[in-house]
Write a protein that holds these residues in place. Structure first.
Motif, mmCIF file in Angstrom:
data_model
loop_
_atom_site.group_PDB
_atom_site.id
_atom_site.type_symbol
_atom_site.label_atom_id
_atom_site.label_comp_id
_atom_site.label_asym_id
_atom_site.label_seq_id
_atom_site.Cartn_x
_atom_site.Cartn_y
_atom_site.Cartn_z
ATOM 1 N N ALA A 122 0.835 -1.203 0.000
ATOM 2 C CA ALA A 122 0.000 0.000 0.000
ATOM 3 C C ALA A 122 0.869 1.253 0.000
ATOM 4 O O ALA A 122 0.557 2.243 -0.694
ATOM 5 N N GLU A 123 1.974 1.240 0.759
ATOM 6 C CA GLU A 123 2.878 2.388 0.779
ATOM 7 C C GLU A 123 3.546 2.573 -0.580
ATOM 8 O O GLU A 123 3.740 3.712 -1.044
ATOM 9 N N LEU A 124 3.891 1.461 -1.229
ATOM 10 C CA LEU A 124 4.506 1.542 -2.549
ATOM 11 C C LEU A 124 3.524 2.113 -3.571
ATOM 12 O O LEU A 124 3.886 2.964 -4.392
ATOM 13 N N GLN A 125 2.285 1.670 -3.522
ATOM 14 C CA GLN A 125 1.281 2.204 -4.436
ATOM 15 C C GLN A 125 1.026 3.686 -4.177
ATOM 16 O O GLN A 125 0.873 4.474 -5.120
ATOM 17 N N ASP A 126 1.004 4.061 -2.911
ATOM 18 C CA ASP A 126 0.797 5.469 -2.559
ATOM 19 C C ASP A 126 1.951 6.320 -3.084
ATOM 20 O O ASP A 126 1.739 7.428 -3.602
ATOM 21 N N LEU A 127 3.182 5.801 -2.970
ATOM 22 C CA LEU A 127 4.347 6.523 -3.489
ATOM 23 C C LEU A 127 4.260 6.667 -5.006
ATOM 24 O O LEU A 127 4.538 7.744 -5.556
ATOM 25 N N ALA A 128 3.865 5.595 -5.686
ATOM 26 C CA ALA A 128 3.755 5.634 -7.147
ATOM 27 C C ALA A 128 2.735 6.683 -7.580
ATOM 28 O O ALA A 128 2.964 7.425 -8.551
ATOM 29 N N ASP A 178 11.989 9.619 -13.411
ATOM 30 C CA ASP A 178 12.904 8.501 -13.166
ATOM 31 C C ASP A 178 12.483 7.708 -11.942
ATOM 32 O O ASP A 178 12.475 6.468 -11.956
ATOM 33 N N MET A 179 12.115 8.394 -10.867
ATOM 34 C CA MET A 179 11.686 7.694 -9.662
ATOM 35 C C MET A 179 10.339 6.986 -9.868
ATOM 36 O O MET A 179 10.086 5.931 -9.278
ATOM 37 N N LEU A 180 9.495 7.557 -10.705
ATOM 38 C CA LEU A 180 8.230 6.892 -11.036
ATOM 39 C C LEU A 180 8.503 5.555 -11.727
ATOM 40 O O LEU A 180 7.840 4.547 -11.430
ATOM 41 N N LEU A 181 9.480 5.523 -12.613
ATOM 42 C CA LEU A 181 9.831 4.273 -13.287
ATOM 43 C C LEU A 181 10.387 3.252 -12.294
ATOM 44 O O LEU A 181 10.111 2.056 -12.414
ATOM 45 N N TYR A 182 11.152 3.715 -11.300
ATOM 46 C CA TYR A 182 11.636 2.810 -10.252
ATOM 47 C C TYR A 182 10.459 2.217 -9.474
ATOM 48 O O TYR A 182 10.427 1.015 -9.186
ATOM 49 N N ALA A 183 9.505 3.062 -9.115
ATOM 50 C CA ALA A 183 8.352 2.580 -8.351
ATOM 51 C C ALA A 183 7.534 1.588 -9.159
ATOM 52 O O ALA A 183 7.083 0.554 -8.633
ATOM 53 N N CYS A 184 7.344 1.866 -10.445
ATOM 54 C CA CYS A 184 6.583 0.947 -11.302
ATOM 55 C C CYS A 184 7.311 -0.382 -11.461
ATOM 56 O O CYS A 184 6.676 -1.447 -11.483
ATOM 57 N N ASN A 185 8.631 -0.336 -11.566
ATOM 58 C CA ASN A 185 9.398 -1.583 -11.655
ATOM 59 C C ASN A 185 9.247 -2.408 -10.385
ATOM 60 O O ASN A 185 9.149 -3.641 -10.437
ATOM 61 N N TYR A 245 20.153 -0.048 -6.522
ATOM 62 C CA TYR A 245 19.544 1.161 -7.081
ATOM 63 C C TYR A 245 18.089 1.269 -6.640
ATOM 64 O O TYR A 245 17.598 2.351 -6.330
ATOM 65 N N GLN A 246 17.415 0.125 -6.624
ATOM 66 C CA GLN A 246 15.981 0.085 -6.342
ATOM 67 C C GLN A 246 15.673 0.441 -4.891
ATOM 68 O O GLN A 246 14.536 0.809 -4.562
ATOM 69 N N GLN A 247 16.678 0.352 -4.014
ATOM 70 C CA GLN A 247 16.441 0.647 -2.603
ATOM 71 C C GLN A 247 16.099 2.109 -2.354
ATOM 72 O O GLN A 247 15.677 2.466 -1.251
#
Length: 361
Positions: free
Chosen positions: A129-135, A269-276, A343-345
């Motif tokens: 849920a936190e990851l989706q909220d960040l995205a 760029d960070m949006l692409l990280y979150a989607c990955n 990188y993903q961290q």
């Protein structure tokens, strides 16, 4: 031999002091290393080309030449241990010299929790849920800061990089310093890489040269990525060695820039990280969430993502997979346990950072 033994002794002393004298770590971090990094940039920053890239070429040519001479002697004189022993000795000397230079001048930075010390953020686990909220937050910020690419960014990318991206990136770090987030960035040494074609096939957008202090950027990548990649490599120059740390500091710098293209580049760029991260989590309903997220993006943002994907697919192949395996091993050898996935961290840091924004404004 005496010089070689003395150099080994210096390396051993450095490791011993680092492991057993806490005061040496403080001295290295706050006095020795920053002075050395600035001195490197002073020596190389005025050059219009990458001295470090030429150094890599020189080392490679020297290794090939010594190997050729060794093989030629072997063919002419037959097998002799002295011939191969001399070659091994030369390779060992060169490796020892480069390792000592790397470790004493830069390698210890991998052992420092700079993000935790400077920003009081932790690499905590996070919920889906936190990851989706960040995205969603990143998608909204990407839309808000969207700016169309400038025509000159495609016409002559190297000139655009030097005349537009580098000055704006330096100003971004100046703004970050004024807010007390980082130290002052002095003596810029940011160069377009000389190996751009090779880097395309290896999947490398930029890299930091610890031997010369230069930040090299692959200017062949889609122009929308150039601002964030430049800020990422400059974060390495500031001593943030871990890739997640450079990602986070580069994000902070880019989002504090006056140039809206920098803010857009960082959020995208960070949006692409979150989607990955969502794509690899394996939850069944994430595909629906990603579809809804995609539909929420502006048409211009979608075009830029398509351009990034097309660039990556055009150069995908065995070279980039091999380089990723090698770099994964390098990162793990330097205390980044997740290797290439470190990188993903940055996602974990962004979630904590978003909480700080919500709590403190």
């Amino acid at each position: 031999m005496y010089a070689f033994l003395g150099w080994l002794g210096l390396i051993a002393f450095g490791w011993g002091a680092w492991l057993f004298i806490p005061g040496f770590r403080v001295f290295w971090l706050h006095e020795l290393a920053p002075a050395w990094w600035q001195f490197q940039r002073m020596l190389t920053g005025w050059l219009p080309f990458s001295l470090g890239d030429l150094g890599y070429v020189a080392v490679l040519l020297w290794v090939l030449w010594q190997t050729y001479k060794c093989i030629r002697r072997w063919i002419n004189k037959g097998w002799q241990f002295r011939i191969w022993g001399r070659w091994l000795w030369q390779m060992m000397l060169a490796t020892c010299l480069m390792y000592g230079w790397f470790q004493l001048g830069w390698g210890f930075a991998y052992l420092l929790p700079r993000i935790q010390q400077s920003f009081h953020l932790q690499l905590k686990s996070y919920s889906r849920a936190e990851l989706q909220d960040l995205a969603q937050w990143l998608a909204a910020a990407t839309n808000t800061n969207y700016v169309q690419q400038k025509p000159e960014s495609e016409a002559n990318r190297i000139a655009y990089f030097r005349e537009n991206v580098i000055p704006a990136a330096i100003e971004a770090y100046h703004q970050l310093h004024l807010e007390g987030a980082t130290g002052m960035y002095r003596h810029p040494s940011i160069k377009p890489s000389l190996f751009r074609t090779a880097l395309n096939y290896m999947g490398i957008e930029g890299y930091y040269n610890p031997f010369t202090g230069e930040a090299q950027v692959n200017t062949d990548i889609p122009p929308v990525l150039l601002p964030f990649v430049t800020c990422h490599e400059m974060a390495h120059q500031m001593g943030f060695a871990q890739e997640y740390a450079a990602n986070f500091v580069g994000f902070l710098a880019a989002t504090h820039a006056h140039d809206s293209l920098f803010r857009y580049s960082a959020y995208l760029d960070m949006l692409l990280y979150a989607c990955n991260s969502l794509r690899h989590d394996g939850h069944t309903d994430d595909s629906l969430f990603l579809h809804q997220l995609w539909e929420s993006l502006l048409p211009g943002v979608k075009r830029d993502i398509h351009e990034i994907y097309a660039y990556e697919q055009a150069y995908a192949g065995p070279a980039d997979r091999l380089v990723m395996h090698v770099y994964d091993a390098f990162l793990k050898a330097n205390q980044q346990r997740r290797g290439i996935h470190s990188y993903q961290q940055v996602i974990a840091l962004l979630i904590q950072y978003k909480k700080q924004i919500k709590e403190h404004g």
